[in-house]
Design an enzyme around this catalytic site. Structure first.
Site, PDB file in Angstrom:
ATOM      1  CB  ALA A  91     -12.263 -22.752   8.431  1.00 40.14           C
ATOM      2  CG  ASN A 110       4.281 -30.020   2.313  1.00 44.47           C
ATOM      3  OD1 ASN A 110       4.347 -30.969   1.523  1.00 44.47           O
ATOM      4  ND2 ASN A 110       3.592 -30.105   3.443  1.00 44.47           N
ATOM      5  CG  LEU A 124      11.226 -25.296   0.748  1.00 44.41           C
ATOM      6  CD1 LEU A 124      12.463 -24.721   0.092  1.00 44.41           C
ATOM      7  CD2 LEU A 124      11.102 -26.790   0.458  1.00 44.41           C
ATOM      8  N   GLY A 142      12.075 -21.425   4.259  1.00 41.24           N
ATOM      9  CA  GLY A 142      11.436 -20.430   3.410  1.00 41.24           C
ATOM     10  C   GLY A 142      10.581 -21.057   2.316  1.00 41.24           C
ATOM     11  CG  ASP A 165       1.067 -25.771  17.479  1.00 43.45           C
ATOM     12  OD1 ASP A 165       1.260 -26.522  16.516  1.00 43.45           O
ATOM     13  OD2 ASP A 165      -0.007 -25.716  18.096  1.00 43.45           O
ATOM     14  CG  ASP A 195      -4.054 -24.277   6.502  1.00 39.74           C
ATOM     15  OD1 ASP A 195      -3.856 -24.714   5.352  1.00 39.74           O
ATOM     16  OD2 ASP A 195      -4.451 -24.997   7.446  1.00 39.74           O
TER      17      ASP A 195
END
Length: 327
Positions: free
Chosen positions: A45, A192, A246, A250, A273, A279
């Protein structure tokens, strides 16, 4: 009449329960938090919302509960302009929940209770995809998937989307072992550094990945590609690109064809945060690719978008609209 969708997101919807605290508590420790927030989340979502806010007509396939969280979530998605024909509410499971702790540096720890998200079966998703393609096959360009639903449902999605000539982007987060039966089916793999390391361990490679070394990241990504080719054959390995995000450093893009790495740098921002930043990156990436932006430019723009998101609290509440960004 609704605008035909260019981006299709298949994945999870979660209600985020977020506590902000000076530090993440240790085992057995109780500490005082500073504030609390309930918001909409779930990787699928989140990515759909970011894509839609950037102007890409977006459709979402997901499963939520027949409960107040599920009702509220569907209404929120509709307000974002997302096509929710593929969102199903079921009675035998609750809407997914994510319990999140965010520390004073903007870093987070998350516990997920997936609930209805894990009830989407391969048959369910195939039926919903067939309905979707019956009306939107000529418009949709990019499919985006994550790992908060059943792995077999993801596999069915990737195969169905490939049959319908879609560019597929797979984000295996949270990482579930093994993912090798999924990775070779996607066009673009986005991970990641932690997920890349876990993937390498799954392949029996225990080397550490030096984040500052483009060469080490290149070799790690090529190892993933070569492993998939050895397992499934060159013609059956559809993976063409790997993007390693990363954070503040970047991202690195590795192309299967060129076997070279390209580094992209992130702007320096004050992180409040980091929840949902990945996402945000992926939602922007899909929106850009659906608009025929080159992959290199799409990665650069997605880093800018994700960097915007970390400067405010929450996942979806922090996501940019097109007017907020300068690329």
């Amino acid at each position: 009449m609704s605008v035909p969708s260019k981006v299709l997101v298949v994945g999870s919807a979660m209600t985020d329960l977020t506590a902000y605290t000076p530090k993440i508590p240790a085992v057995g420790e109780t500490i005082m938090g500073s504030s609390f927030q309930t918001s909409y989340g779930g990787k699928g979502a989140n990515q759909a919302v970011q894509s839609a806010r950037l102007g890409a007509p977006t459709a979402f396939i997901a499963t939520v509960g027949q409960d107040s969280y599920g009702d509220s979530y569907v209404n929120a998605l509709v307000k974002e302009g997302i096509d929710t024909e593929g969102v199903m509410q079921i009675a035998d499971s609750s809407t997914g929940i994510a319990v999140i702790w965010v520390d004073g540096n903007g870093m987070n720890s998350i516990v997920i209770v997936p609930g209805a998200n894990m009830k989407m079966t391969p048959d369910d998703v195939t039926a919903r995809l067939q309905c979707f393609f019956a009306t939107s096959k000529d418009s949709v360009k990019v499919a985006l998937l994550q790992n908060e639903i059943d792995l077999d449902a993801n596999l069915a999605t990737l195969r169905c989307c490939r049959t319908n000539d879609l560019l597929t982007v797979f984000n295996p987060a949270p990482y579930t072992s093994p993912c090798s039966n999924l990775i070779h089916e996607c066009s673009i793999l986005c991970v990641n550094e932690v997920e890349l390391q876990m993937m390498l361990r799954d392949f029996g490679i225990l080397q550490a990945v030096e984040l500052s070394s483009d060469d080490a990241l290149l070799q790690s990504c090529l190892t993933v590609v070569d492993h998939c080719v050895s397992l499934h054959g060159d013609a059956n390995c559809h993976l063409q690109h790997i993007i390693v995000t990363l954070g503040a450093l970047g991202a690195v893009w590795v192309s299967r064809e060129s076997r070279q790495a390209v580094r992209f740098h992130a702007p320096v921002v004050k992180a409040v945060d980091s929840v949902g930043a990945g996402d945000s990156f992926l939602g922007c990436l899909a929106a850009c690719l659906a608009d025929d932006v080159s992959l290199g430019d799409a990665i650069r723009m997605s880093i800018v978008c994700a960097s915007f998101s970390v400067q405010s609290r929450g996942a979806q509440p922090s996501y940019a609209y097109k007017r907020d960004l300068t690329f």
